[in-house]
Design a protein around this motif. Structure first.
Motif: not given
Lengths: 128, 509
Positions: B396-421
């Protein structure tokens, strides 16, 4: 003699477009199949009778639209299947002009143009 | 002023000079000069404005000719009478040099020559050129230092001016971003700067040859169109007064602008100047911008089409009633997609302008990851990749919840896009006062070249023919992670997949 369903293969990596075209064309009595890229389209074509029309996006993973067209034209069983490019690439129709395809629609295409194009090629092909 | 004692015959010319300027005693019997010779020589010495001197080393007595005192801007009576007194006339910056030259002259046999500056009583600085020698006794001990000197201020100034000009030309040549090569009409390299050698990757062994022919042979293999390049070079050498500006493309993707014009001395053309400017970055930026605009249009047109077809189908009432909710769902999804797209563009603008405002609060990283993974469920289903989340710790850290969510979503979206299923794994951990997050896919992976620029904006590691997307997702991740005081890295094997690892300080930025 019963009328055969005219079939359309939608090749597009946009899931929503595949789903939407399946709904809209399906409601018009077309049998619609979808493939998310050129490789999946080839796999589909191997296991099914040739469609009456292929609606084809250009920018796709694995096997892009223009590469798929080349492969189709080399295959005697598929060489005369009408292909209409359906792309959001601004230069798509210029590129399509140099490809052995029957037409080109630039996204966003309106419903009327889409349906008339599909009818023209799919129905024409089904009658021939 | 002290006088110099009798000159020995070996004093030679110096002796004569001193005598003829009236400062030496009459010639001894052994000096074979006539009165007439002396007058002529004295006239010649005055005309040449050559001053003479002698320093009796043992007695520390300096004797100077009238011309030398004049050169120093002094009356005869004012001139230095000892060596140290002479040093007082020398420019302070040159005293050490004079002292050194004299010490060395006394130590080693043989003539000496050097330049030094003096300061006249009126404050004017003059530069003198001095030549001299040391007389030694039978044991080789120096007992007299004699010499002549003349004012070389004007030639020295001219030389310094030339040196300044050359230095200016050289410094300018080396400071320019352009690679410069100057070749004479015979094909010899007259000048080139280091930038030229660096741009064309020319090793010293080749540049030392000084022949344009060898340079051309060396660079040939680097060019995309060597024949066209050589044709143009020959054409320009055949037309000495022609100017030319064109673009060179290299096999490795570099692009140079080439400018060439004749080198003239007066009206005569003596050679040719070639200037090369590396415009690779500019060309890449232009290409990236064009590609960005094309992809942006593509990314907008797809959702627009879906919305348009859905709306028009509903308007025309042609769809069975049970299909209507599905059409609306698609339209809503596509509207959200367009909204996300616009947000992404705005975020990049804010990040680049440094105007991102963070809302820092206590945030549970595991919660954020699970929420993001849940939001990505549909995208994951379409891609065929399942997302699994495993947490070794609950940071648990002192972060911006919305921006942290955006970071994780972008990384997941990237992994799904290039993850070959294939499966996508998220691992959460902690290390001292830091949280770690790793997102791994087993898809197409990233080439070594692409890894270097993967976090740059508008960089797309894959062909635009195959993958959409603006190439902003990872740039946004990188910028947001930095804004939160953390860092992100990537490891990848082409064909095997990639892992993006985040390290975030719990204390926040």
């Amino acid at each position: 003699m019963t009328e055969r369903h005219r079939s359309v293969l939608v090749v597009d990596d946009d899931d929503d477009i595949r789903e939407l075209l399946a709904l809209v064309l399906g409601a018009r009595g077309y049998e619609v199949a979808g493939a998310g890229d050129g490789m999946r389209a080839l796999a589909h074509l191997k296991g099914h009778p040739p469609p009456d029309l292929v609606l084809l996006d250009l920018m796709m993973p694995h096997l892009a639209g223009d590469d798929l067209v080349s492969l189709l034209r080399e295959d005697p069983a598929l060489s005369d299947v009408p292909v209409v490019i359906l792309s959001g690439d601004g230069a798509a129709c210029e590129r399509a002009a140099s490809l052995p395809v029957q037409g080109c629609l630039l996204k966003p295409v309106n419903l009327r143009d889409l349906l008339s194009t599909v009818e023209r090629f799919a129905d024409g092909h089904a009658r021939s | 002023m002290a006088r110099l004692g009798t000159f020995s015959p070996s004093a030679g010319v110096a002796h004569r000079l001193l005598r003829l300027t009236g400062r030496a005693p009459p010639p001894s019997e052994t000096v074979q000069t006539t009165h007439q010779d002396g007058l002529e020589l004295a006239t010649a010495v005055r005309a040449a404005q050559v001053g003479t001197f002698a320093w009796d080393v043992d007695r520390d007595v300096v004797l100077a000719s009238e011309e030398l005192t004049r050169i120093h801007g002094m009356q005869e009576s004012e001139f230095a009478k000892t060596f140290d007194a002479y040093l007082d006339l020398v420019h302070p910056e040159d005293v050490a040099v004079v002292r050194h030259v004299v010490v060395e002259a006394l130590r080693r046999p043989g003539p000496f020559l050097f330049d030094h500056r003096i300061v006249r009583p009126d404050g004017a600085t003059r530069t003198l050129h001095t030549q001299g020698d040391v007389e030694r006794d039978a044991e080789g001990r120096p007992h007299r230092l004699i010499g002549s000197c003349w004012d070389v201020t004007e030639p020295a100034e001219a030389r310094r001016e030339l040196e300044r000009s050359l230095s200016l030309v050289r410094a300018t040549l080396e400071a320019t971003e352009n690679g410069i090569l100057v070749v004479d009409r015979a094909g010899h390299v007259v000048a080139c700067n280091q930038r030229f050698l660096d741009l064309w990757r020319i090793p010293p062994a080749v540049s030392r040859s000084g022949e344009d022919r060898k340079l051309l042979a060396f660079v040939r293999d680097q060019l995309g169109d060597p024949d066209g390049f050589f044709r143009k070079v020959q054409q320009l050498y055949a037309s000495p007064d022609a100017e030319s500006r064109d673009v060179l493309h290299f096999r490795d993707g570099r692009t140079f602008e080439r400018y060439s014009r004749p080198q003239r001395i007066g009206d005569e053309i003596v050679g040719r100047v070639w200037s090369f400017h590396d415009v690779t970055d500019r060309e890449r930026a232009l290409t990236a911008r064009e590609q960005f605009l094309a992809i942006a249009a593509h990314e907008i047109r797809g959702p627009l089409m879906s919305i348009q077809i859905a709306v028009q189908s509903l308007q025309e009432g042609m769809m069975p009633s049970e299909v209507a909710p599905r059409l609306l769902e698609v339209a809503e999804r596509e509207t959200t997609r367009l909204g996300r797209f616009v947000d992404q563009l705005l975020d990049v603008g804010r990040l680049r302008a440094g105007k991102l405002e963070l809302q820092l609060d206590a945030v549970d990283l595991v919660d954020v990851v699970r929420e993001s993974a849940a939001q990505m469920r549909t995208e994951a289903e379409h891609s065929g990749s399942a997302i699994t989340v495993s947490a070794e710790a609950r940071p648990i850290g002192r972060w911006d919840r919305l921006r942290l969510g955006q970071i994780v979503t972008n990384l997941l979206s990237n992994a799904l896009k290039f993850g070959e299923g294939r499966p996508v794994e998220v691992q959460i951990g902690s290390l001292a006062d830091q949280a770690t997050l790793a997102v791994t896919d087993h898809g197409i992976g990233i080439s070594r070249d692409a890894l270097e620029c993967i976090f740059e904006p508008f960089e797309r590691r894959v062909s635009a023919r195959h993958y959409g997307g603006l190439g902003l997702g990872l740039h946004i991740v990188h910028s947001l992670v930095r804004a939160l005081g953390g860092r992100v890295s990537v490891s990848s094997e082409p064909g095997l997949g990639s892992t993006f690892t985040l390290v975030l300080p719990l204390g926040g930025p």
